[in-house]
Motif scaffolding. Structure first.
Motif, PDB file in Angstrom:
ATOM      1  N   THR A   1      -2.039  -2.764  -0.853  1.00 20.58           N
ATOM      2  CA  THR A   1      -0.824  -1.960  -0.738  1.00 20.58           C
ATOM      3  C   THR A   1       0.003  -2.106  -2.009  1.00 20.58           C
ATOM      4  O   THR A   1       0.259  -3.220  -2.459  1.00 20.58           O
ATOM      5  CB  THR A   1       0.024  -2.403   0.468  1.00 20.58           C
ATOM      6  OG1 THR A   1      -0.725  -2.175   1.662  1.00 20.58           O
ATOM      7  CG2 THR A   1       1.325  -1.596   0.551  1.00 20.58           C
ATOM      8  N   TYR A   2       0.384  -0.945  -2.582  1.00 23.37           N
ATOM      9  CA  TYR A   2       1.307  -0.928  -3.720  1.00 23.37           C
ATOM     10  C   TYR A   2       2.726  -0.706  -3.216  1.00 23.37           C
ATOM     11  O   TYR A   2       3.011   0.337  -2.603  1.00 23.37           O
ATOM     12  CB  TYR A   2       0.982   0.238  -4.651  1.00 23.37           C
ATOM     13  CG  TYR A   2      -0.239   0.075  -5.516  1.00 23.37           C
ATOM     14  CD1 TYR A   2      -0.186  -0.679  -6.680  1.00 23.37           C
ATOM     15  CD2 TYR A   2      -1.440   0.707  -5.191  1.00 23.37           C
ATOM     16  CE1 TYR A   2      -1.298  -0.803  -7.500  1.00 23.37           C
ATOM     17  CE2 TYR A   2      -2.552   0.584  -6.005  1.00 23.37           C
ATOM     18  CZ  TYR A   2      -2.478  -0.170  -7.161  1.00 23.37           C
ATOM     19  OH  TYR A   2      -3.577  -0.287  -7.962  1.00 23.37           O
ATOM     20  N   CYS A   3       3.612  -1.663  -3.502  1.00 25.47           N
ATOM     21  CA  CYS A   3       5.030  -1.501  -3.212  1.00 25.47           C
ATOM     22  C   CYS A   3       5.797  -1.383  -4.525  1.00 25.47           C
ATOM     23  O   CYS A   3       5.296  -1.781  -5.578  1.00 25.47           O
ATOM     24  CB  CYS A   3       5.556  -2.714  -2.441  1.00 25.47           C
ATOM     25  SG  CYS A   3       4.812  -2.899  -0.820  1.00 25.47           S
TER      26      CYS A   3
ATOM     27  N   THR B   1      10.016   1.573  -2.161  1.00 24.51           N
ATOM     28  CA  THR B   1       9.437   1.176  -0.875  1.00 24.51           C
ATOM     29  C   THR B   1      10.541   0.946   0.160  1.00 24.51           C
ATOM     30  O   THR B   1      11.513   0.244  -0.120  1.00 24.51           O
ATOM     31  CB  THR B   1       8.596  -0.100  -1.065  1.00 24.51           C
ATOM     32  OG1 THR B   1       7.468   0.238  -1.877  1.00 24.51           O
ATOM     33  CG2 THR B   1       8.119  -0.677   0.263  1.00 24.51           C
ATOM     34  N   ALA B   2      10.356   1.544   1.336  1.00 20.62           N
ATOM     35  CA  ALA B   2      11.425   1.521   2.336  1.00 20.62           C
ATOM     36  C   ALA B   2      11.620   0.134   2.938  1.00 20.62           C
ATOM     37  O   ALA B   2      12.743  -0.324   3.122  1.00 20.62           O
ATOM     38  CB  ALA B   2      11.125   2.545   3.433  1.00 20.62           C
TER      39      ALA B   2
ATOM     40  N   ILE C   1       6.483  -5.258   4.800  1.00 20.82           N
ATOM     41  CA  ILE C   1       5.123  -5.184   4.267  1.00 20.82           C
ATOM     42  C   ILE C   1       4.678  -6.542   3.733  1.00 20.82           C
ATOM     43  O   ILE C   1       3.543  -6.963   3.950  1.00 20.82           O
ATOM     44  CB  ILE C   1       5.035  -4.074   3.198  1.00 20.82           C
ATOM     45  CG1 ILE C   1       5.237  -2.706   3.890  1.00 20.82           C
ATOM     46  CG2 ILE C   1       3.684  -4.113   2.479  1.00 20.82           C
ATOM     47  CD1 ILE C   1       5.316  -1.529   2.954  1.00 20.82           C
TER      48      ILE C   1
ATOM     49  N   GLY D   1       9.255   6.702  -0.775  1.00 15.48           N
ATOM     50  CA  GLY D   1       9.551   5.589   0.116  1.00 15.48           C
ATOM     51  C   GLY D   1       8.736   5.564   1.391  1.00 15.48           C
ATOM     52  O   GLY D   1       8.797   4.600   2.153  1.00 15.48           O
TER      53      GLY D   1
ATOM     54  N   HIS E   1       5.321   5.359   3.772  1.00 17.47           N
ATOM     55  CA  HIS E   1       4.101   4.568   3.708  1.00 17.47           C
ATOM     56  C   HIS E   1       2.899   5.496   3.897  1.00 17.47           C
ATOM     57  O   HIS E   1       2.694   6.044   4.976  1.00 17.47           O
ATOM     58  CB  HIS E   1       4.115   3.478   4.775  1.00 17.47           C
ATOM     59  CG  HIS E   1       3.024   2.464   4.587  1.00 17.47           C
ATOM     60  ND1 HIS E   1       2.882   1.361   5.370  1.00 17.47           N
ATOM     61  CD2 HIS E   1       2.022   2.392   3.680  1.00 17.47           C
ATOM     62  CE1 HIS E   1       1.829   0.653   4.970  1.00 17.47           C
ATOM     63  NE2 HIS E   1       1.295   1.259   3.951  1.00 17.47           N
TER      64      HIS E   1
ATOM     65  N   LEU F   1       1.235   7.632  -5.061  1.00 16.61           N
ATOM     66  CA  LEU F   1       2.081   6.606  -5.681  1.00 16.61           C
ATOM     67  C   LEU F   1       3.007   7.242  -6.720  1.00 16.61           C
ATOM     68  O   LEU F   1       4.178   6.856  -6.840  1.00 16.61           O
ATOM     69  CB  LEU F   1       1.173   5.552  -6.324  1.00 16.61           C
ATOM     70  CG  LEU F   1       1.803   4.266  -6.857  1.00 16.61           C
ATOM     71  CD1 LEU F   1       2.551   3.507  -5.777  1.00 16.61           C
ATOM     72  CD2 LEU F   1       0.730   3.372  -7.495  1.00 16.61           C
TER      73      LEU F   1
ATOM     74  N   ASP G   1       6.137   8.387  -5.444  1.00 12.83           N
ATOM     75  CA  ASP G   1       6.970   7.306  -4.926  1.00 12.83           C
ATOM     76  C   ASP G   1       6.667   6.895  -3.490  1.00 12.83           C
ATOM     77  O   ASP G   1       7.498   6.249  -2.829  1.00 12.83           O
ATOM     78  CB  ASP G   1       8.467   7.638  -5.056  1.00 12.83           C
ATOM     79  CG  ASP G   1       8.917   7.683  -6.505  1.00 12.83           C
ATOM     80  OD1 ASP G   1       8.302   6.973  -7.328  1.00 12.83           O
ATOM     81  OD2 ASP G   1       9.853   8.423  -6.818  1.00 12.83           O
TER      82      ASP G   1
ATOM     83  N   THR H   1       4.809   4.439  -0.855  1.00 13.13           N
ATOM     84  CA  THR H   1       4.191   3.119  -0.796  1.00 13.13           C
ATOM     85  C   THR H   1       2.764   3.369  -0.329  1.00 13.13           C
ATOM     86  O   THR H   1       2.568   4.006   0.711  1.00 13.13           O
ATOM     87  CB  THR H   1       4.941   2.240   0.225  1.00 13.13           C
ATOM     88  OG1 THR H   1       6.288   2.097  -0.195  1.00 13.13           O
ATOM     89  CG2 THR H   1       4.274   0.883   0.392  1.00 13.13           C
ATOM     90  N   VAL H   2       1.769   2.919  -1.087  1.00 13.48           N
ATOM     91  CA  VAL H   2       0.395   3.345  -0.822  1.00 13.48           C
ATOM     92  C   VAL H   2      -0.492   2.167  -0.440  1.00 13.48           C
ATOM     93  O   VAL H   2      -0.530   1.161  -1.154  1.00 13.48           O
ATOM     94  CB  VAL H   2      -0.197   4.054  -2.061  1.00 13.48           C
ATOM     95  CG1 VAL H   2      -1.677   4.341  -1.861  1.00 13.48           C
ATOM     96  CG2 VAL H   2       0.565   5.348  -2.346  1.00 13.48           C
ATOM     97  N   THR H   3      -1.195   2.313   0.671  1.00 10.64           N
ATOM     98  CA  THR H   3      -2.196   1.317   1.061  1.00 10.64           C
ATOM     99  C   THR H   3      -3.581   1.940   1.029  1.00 10.64           C
ATOM    100  O   THR H   3      -3.797   3.018   1.598  1.00 10.64           O
ATOM    101  CB  THR H   3      -1.923   0.780   2.478  1.00 10.64           C
ATOM    102  OG1 THR H   3      -0.657   0.113   2.491  1.00 10.64           O
ATOM    103  CG2 THR H   3      -3.006  -0.213   2.908  1.00 10.64           C
ATOM    104  N   TYR H   4      -4.494   1.275   0.334  1.00  6.01           N
ATOM    105  CA  TYR H   4      -5.910   1.675   0.325  1.00  6.01           C
ATOM    106  C   TYR H   4      -6.670   0.875   1.376  1.00  6.01           C
ATOM    107  O   TYR H   4      -6.738  -0.359   1.297  1.00  6.01           O
ATOM    108  CB  TYR H   4      -6.557   1.356  -1.021  1.00  6.01           C
ATOM    109  CG  TYR H   4      -6.188   2.265  -2.158  1.00  6.01           C
ATOM    110  CD1 TYR H   4      -6.801   3.502  -2.301  1.00  6.01           C
ATOM    111  CD2 TYR H   4      -5.265   1.873  -3.112  1.00  6.01           C
ATOM    112  CE1 TYR H   4      -6.476   4.336  -3.375  1.00  6.01           C
ATOM    113  CE2 TYR H   4      -4.941   2.696  -4.182  1.00  6.01           C
ATOM    114  CZ  TYR H   4      -5.559   3.924  -4.305  1.00  6.01           C
ATOM    115  OH  TYR H   4      -5.244   4.739  -5.367  1.00  6.01           O
TER     116      TYR H   4
END
Lengths: 288, 288
Positions: free
Chosen positions: A191-193, A197-198, A203, B163, B165, B184, B187, B189-192
């Protein structure tokens, strides 16, 4: 006996020393077999005191490891085109094996254009677009030095990443983004924060591995670290303070990098190791 | 009146039609002003029936949009070196504006080497390392077509990503990885997530936006979709089944792509739009 369980510290200083010793041994072998030692060109635009210090440190460490360095100091008035010319000349020079452009270069320079003038086989700082894509696709190439150092630390402490949730806080082109890609290549869920990020604490609380790479002092609260997590603090702020609130995090994590002495020393170590590897490749000295 | 709230469907067929109409209008303008129409070279190795069908479809759609296509059919016995030569020749040919290498090319071909023979300015399928890095760094360049189509869908339905997810399930070089990088850049928040992810349902349950890009029928359970989430299903499996269990997901999501008719049509639309853009760039026809 303390009632507070404390994490094991990840000794970047010690690991960096071993990495540099290995690089030095290999540099010596290259020198004996090829008749020339590895050479790192350092390019500095202007005279920003912090940049001057970094370059001087890199040159001193290089020398100790048997790596020659060639110092290119350009005036602060250098244009992007002039910088690109200089980097292109170094890319074409067979006596230079690795190229480091000290950055930031100043607001008038198109840094991306400058980076792209570095030949991929000499990109020992891992800053080109090609190097980033290679990191992302698991292809051969040089990695960004700080993310590369983080991966070596995780490996040295036998952190199994497969299936683990790694949270990277920060998304810069040379640190956060490549760190996430290297963790993904090791089968972590990544995960990229970042600043938008809210719910960063929420997270972070889910993370098996936290990589803090944002440069904001104690942004990550110790109480949000999951018990038993691995905490890599690549932040470095005024007063030797990292991005993680160390004092509380150390009571919850299983492994944690100190600041300083954690990630920091690994960056130069990886730079030197990659310079030696670049020289070996270019001089045709296969690994023993 | 049904007691079950159903999501709004994201109409990829309709949006793709509009994107192609715009591309066709622009192709017409280029043709009038430059005296030549945009040209897409399609390269196919062997005669895999699915690949033959895909290429035929892309050529037919190109023709309808006023884009010429040049078909390069190479025998299944083509070597990587021969394929690279062919792609290099197309990269150097001023009458070709975009290049599409239909893949997979077969196990004996080094696809990465082939992709890298495509000139960046003609990489309208967004497959080169440079294009990937440009997507990742927010630099100009062509995007991978399916991720590009996903971003256009999200934009058309005014999905605010900042912001939020976003969970990307899948990490391929042409779909999952670039989709995450594009999210990303907006903006999110990204999870792979991927096949090694320990708790996929748990992570999906946290997602404001789910992008399924893995090619496993109904891997993502509808009951794991967070109420009000946006669901993008880029999976396409036998029997018109996506990667998401649509029937349940549609009762929970706010927006969802149908399969077929969601992401699918967008891929070719983006390919055509980027081919026209490449031609405009190469022929020096600035946007009105």
């Amino acid at each position: 006996m303390s009632a507070i369980q404390t994490a094991q510290l990840m000794d970047g200083t010690g690991l960096a020393k071993r990495v540099v010793e290995e690089a030095a041994a290999r540099a010596g072998e290259i020198s004996r077999r090829a008749g020339t030692s590895p050479c790192l060109a350092t390019v500095l635009v202007g005279e920003d005191p912090a940049s001057v210090t970094y370059v001087r440190m890199k040159r001193a460490r290089s020398a100790k490891a048997g790596i020659r360095s060639r110092q290119i100091g350009l005036p602060a008035t250098t244009t992007t085109a002039e910088l690109v010319d200089s980097l292109t000349a170094l890319s074409d020079d067979p006596d230079v094996h690795g190229i480091l452009l000290q950055h930031p270069c100043g607001p008038h320079i198109d840094e991306r254009a400058a980076f792209e003038a570095i030949a991929p086989e000499k990109d020992v700082d891992g800053v080109t677009m090609r190097s980033f894509a290679a990191m992302s696709f698991g292809l051969p190439g040089f990695v960004s030095c700080t993310p590369g150092g983080i991966m070596r630390l995780l490996d040295a402490y036998d952190v199994d990443l497969a299936g683990k949730h790694a949270v990277v806080v920060g998304r810069s082109a040379i640190l956060g983004k490549p760190a996430g890609m290297l963790l993904l290549a090791e089968d972590a869920t990544v995960t990229y924060c970042h600043s938008r990020t809210a719910d960063l604490p929420g997270i972070v609380r889910e993370a098996d591995v936290v990589v803090a790479a944002v440069g904001r002092p104690r942004l990550i609260r110790g109480e949000d670290i999951k018990p038993g997590a691995v905490v890599i603090d690549a932040g470095y702020n005024r007063g030797n303070v990292g991005d993680v609130d160390f004092d509380t995090a150390v009571t919850r994590a299983r492994l944690i990098t100190p600041v300083p002495g954690g990630v920091g020393p690994m960056t130069i170590a990886v730079l030197l190791a990659q310079t030696v590897e670049a020289a070996a490749n270019q001089l045709g000295i296969p690994h023993r």
